[in-house]
Design an enzyme around this catalytic site. Structure first.
Site, PDB file in Angstrom:
ATOM      1  N   GLU A 208      -2.000 -31.703 -50.858  1.00  0.00           N
ATOM      2  CA  GLU A 208      -1.183 -30.504 -51.037  1.00  0.00           C
ATOM      3  C   GLU A 208      -0.071 -30.855 -51.879  1.00  0.00           C
ATOM      4  OE1 GLU A 208      -0.848 -28.172 -48.141  1.00  0.00           O
ATOM      5  OE2 GLU A 208       0.823 -27.093 -49.408  1.00  0.00           O
TER       6      GLU A 208
ATOM      7  N   ASP B  57       2.722 -31.971 -40.961  1.00  0.00           N
ATOM      8  CA  ASP B  57       1.761 -30.973 -40.504  1.00  0.00           C
ATOM      9  C   ASP B  57       0.386 -31.602 -40.476  1.00  0.00           C
ATOM     10  OD1 ASP B  57       4.249 -29.667 -40.794  1.00  0.00           O
ATOM     11  OD2 ASP B  57       3.395 -28.515 -42.643  1.00  0.00           O
TER      12      ASP B  57
ATOM     13  N   SER C  56       1.348 -24.272 -40.366  1.00  0.00           N
ATOM     14  CA  SER C  56       0.505 -24.936 -41.136  1.00  0.00           C
ATOM     15  C   SER C  56      -1.054 -24.597 -41.165  1.00  0.00           C
ATOM     16  CB  SER C  56       0.556 -26.416 -40.357  1.00  0.00           C
ATOM     17  OG  SER C  56       1.727 -26.660 -40.668  1.00  0.00           O
ATOM     18  N   SER C  57      -1.115 -23.326 -41.862  1.00  0.00           N
ATOM     19  CA  SER C  57      -2.646 -23.082 -42.018  1.00  0.00           C
ATOM     20  C   SER C  57      -3.354 -24.171 -43.186  1.00  0.00           C
ATOM     21  CB  SER C  57      -2.848 -21.718 -42.447  1.00  0.00           C
ATOM     22  OG  SER C  57      -2.076 -21.072 -43.232  1.00  0.00           O
TER      23      SER C  57
ATOM     24  N   GLY D 231       4.392 -20.259 -41.022  1.00  0.00           N
ATOM     25  CA  GLY D 231       4.850 -21.501 -40.995  1.00  0.00           C
ATOM     26  C   GLY D 231       4.068 -22.404 -39.731  1.00  0.00           C
TER      27      GLY D 231
ATOM     28  N   SER E 268     -16.249 -17.814 -47.152  1.00  0.00           N
ATOM     29  CA  SER E 268     -15.062 -17.473 -46.389  1.00  0.00           C
ATOM     30  C   SER E 268     -15.155 -16.254 -45.621  1.00  0.00           C
ATOM     31  CB  SER E 268     -13.510 -17.603 -47.009  1.00  0.00           C
ATOM     32  OG  SER E 268     -12.749 -16.829 -46.260  1.00  0.00           O
TER      33      SER E 268
ATOM     34  N   ASP F 157      10.740 -35.572 -41.284  1.00  0.00           N
ATOM     35  CA  ASP F 157       9.615 -36.319 -41.912  1.00  0.00           C
ATOM     36  C   ASP F 157       9.686 -36.849 -43.032  1.00  0.00           C
ATOM     37  OD1 ASP F 157       9.161 -33.880 -43.288  1.00  0.00           O
ATOM     38  OD2 ASP F 157       6.978 -33.750 -42.651  1.00  0.00           O
TER      39      ASP F 157
HETATM   40  C1  GLA Z   1       7.118 -27.887 -43.714  1.00  0.00           C
HETATM   41  C2  GLA Z   1       6.565 -29.243 -44.349  1.00  0.00           C
HETATM   42  C3  GLA Z   1       6.903 -30.343 -43.460  1.00  0.00           C
HETATM   43  C4  GLA Z   1       8.308 -30.636 -42.758  1.00  0.00           C
HETATM   44  C5  GLA Z   1       8.654 -29.326 -42.381  1.00  0.00           C
HETATM   45  C6  GLA Z   1      10.112 -29.290 -41.795  1.00  0.00           C
HETATM   46  O1  GLA Z   1       6.674 -27.400 -42.625  1.00  0.00           O
HETATM   47  O2  GLA Z   1       5.375 -28.934 -44.637  1.00  0.00           O
HETATM   48  O3  GLA Z   1       6.518 -31.601 -43.969  1.00  0.00           O
HETATM   49  O4  GLA Z   1       8.991 -30.999 -43.565  1.00  0.00           O
HETATM   50  O5  GLA Z   1       8.366 -28.142 -43.148  1.00  0.00           O
HETATM   51  O6  GLA Z   1      10.312 -30.107 -40.869  1.00  0.00           O
END
Ligand code: GLA
Length: 382
Positions: A158, A170, A124-125, A122, A68, A37
């Site tokens: 972020e 993400d 993406s919370s 991993g 929360s 990305d």
């Molecule tokens: C993390 C980052 C993403 C991407 C991935 C690897 O999730 O947040 O932007 O770079 O690593 O693909």
């Protein structure tokens, strides 16, 4: 009780009337296209049925007050006096900051929040938080929802507020995901193409229960290595270099830089091929591309770890598995496997047992559905 019901009930109890809206924004799993990305390349993630949920109602003043359920904590801030602190509320605050910087006048709200995206795995919370926050502000403040713009603002929150140097994948998938589909995202133009999951296929997320250690430095180091090779070729990003061009200059590049670039360039090709394979329902080909992707991350990009490699090996040799690979930033977290739907339960149990035998660690395994991106699931105005 599901999260929808929980946030609604808690909101009604705390604030004395039912919420004006419920929003949800999902976590994600990436099927293929890793560390592409930020090289302006392609990714193929899907939004999963694990999400952040917010029950909310607008407030007349300029404050945001949120409770929360996960942290059993309440926090508040003033939209006119945003100050960086720490904790879960920073995601709401960071998105408020990015939206205001982009010129959106915001209305505050009362909220109850809960989520089931595992933190730090991993999946993406953080992006789910950011896009749920953006959806909540879009509802109270009345601006139009544009998935790509909101993803960019979530990424800005972020990068600049939370301080994590991520790419756009993400946030983009949490904003724009589509039920039953993965999304081929061109991370340069942010154009998306939804591609259906092959029929009869389950996507299984395999959490190794290992967590990434010094991840920021390793991630930033990979980014810098990629940027250096792009600069060597005089192009904006590795997206603009072909494998032939890279190979022609092989002896002018140091060995590590060459391998890093080879991963990114070949991964871009694999990602586009994988989307094509999915369009034709070609699960076998998709699985093979996932396997090649894993090898490339293990050997060229060097972002796997022992447990991820073991997990992928355990998955690959089960009958009914088309392919598996580590997914996300790397150095821990999850692998993802493509599995025949009717074998998914047996697959999950066998992989869990074998992985635990080999590592002594208990994995978490999720058979995932592909869901929509950030959405209002219920509103009084609807
Ligand atoms: C993390 C980052 C993403 C991407 C991935 C690897 O999730 O947040 O932007 O770079 O690593 O693909």
């Amino acid at each position: 009780m599901n999260l929808h019901t929980r946030v609604t009930a808690e909101f009604t109890q705390r604030f004395g009337s039912p919420p004006g809206a419920i929003v949800r924004a999902p976590g994600r799993v990436n099927l293929i296209g890793e560390h592409t990305d930020y090289n302006d390349g392609f990714v193929l993630p899907m939004a999963i049925d694990r999400a952040i949920w917010i029950a909310l109602s607008p407030r007349p003043d300029r404050r945001v007050a949120a409770h929360s359920l996960d942290f059993n904590a309440t926090a508040e801030f003033d939209l006119d006096r945003l100050e960086k602190q720490s904790g879960w509320i920073e995601y709401l605050k960071g998105v408020a900051w990015a939206l205001q910087e982009a010129g959106h006048p915001l209305t505050g709200f009362n909220a109850v929040v809960a989520g089931d995206v595992p933190i730090g795995a991993g999946l993406s919370s953080s992006a789910a938080w950011e896009l749920a926050a953006a959806r909540a502000f879009a509802f109270t403040s009345g601006f139009e929802w544009n998935a790509a713009q909101m993803a960019l603002l979530g990424q800005r929150a972020e990068n600049k507020w939370v301080g994590v140097n991520c790419g756009i994948m993400d946030q983009m998938i949490s904003a724009a995901g589509q039920a039953d589909h993965a999304l081929l995202i061109d991370c340069r133009s942010l154009a998306t193409q939804s591609v259906p999951l092959p029929p009869g296929i389950a996507v299984v997320v395999l959490d190794t229960s290992t967590r990434r250690g010094l991840v920021d430095s390793a991630y930033n180091e990979r980014r810098a290595q990629c940027e250096a090779v792009a600069q060597f070729f005089g192009v904006p990003a590795l997206r603009d270099v072909t494998l032939d061009q890279l190979n022609e200059k092989r002896d002018q590049l140091d060995r590590v830089a060459y391998r890093r670039a080879r991963h990114v360039i070949s991964e871009n090709d694999r990602t586009v091929q994988a989307a094509e394979a999915m369009k034709h329902g070609a699960a076998i080909e998709l699985g093979q591309l996932m396997q090649l992707s894993h090898m490339s991350m293990r050997d060229d990009f060097e972002i796997s770890n022992r447990e991820l490699n073991i997990m992928v090996e355990c998955a690959e040799h089960q009958s009914g598995c088309y392919g598996a690979r580590m997914t996300g930033g790397g150095f821990g977290g999850c692998a993802v496997a493509l599995v025949r739907q009717d074998t998914a339960e047996v697959f999950s149990a066998s992989v869990a047992a074998e992985y635990e035998d080999a590592t002594g660690l208990k994995p978490n395994i999720y058979i995932c559905m592909a869901t929509n991106g950030a959405e209002i699931v219920q509103s009084e105005r609807a």
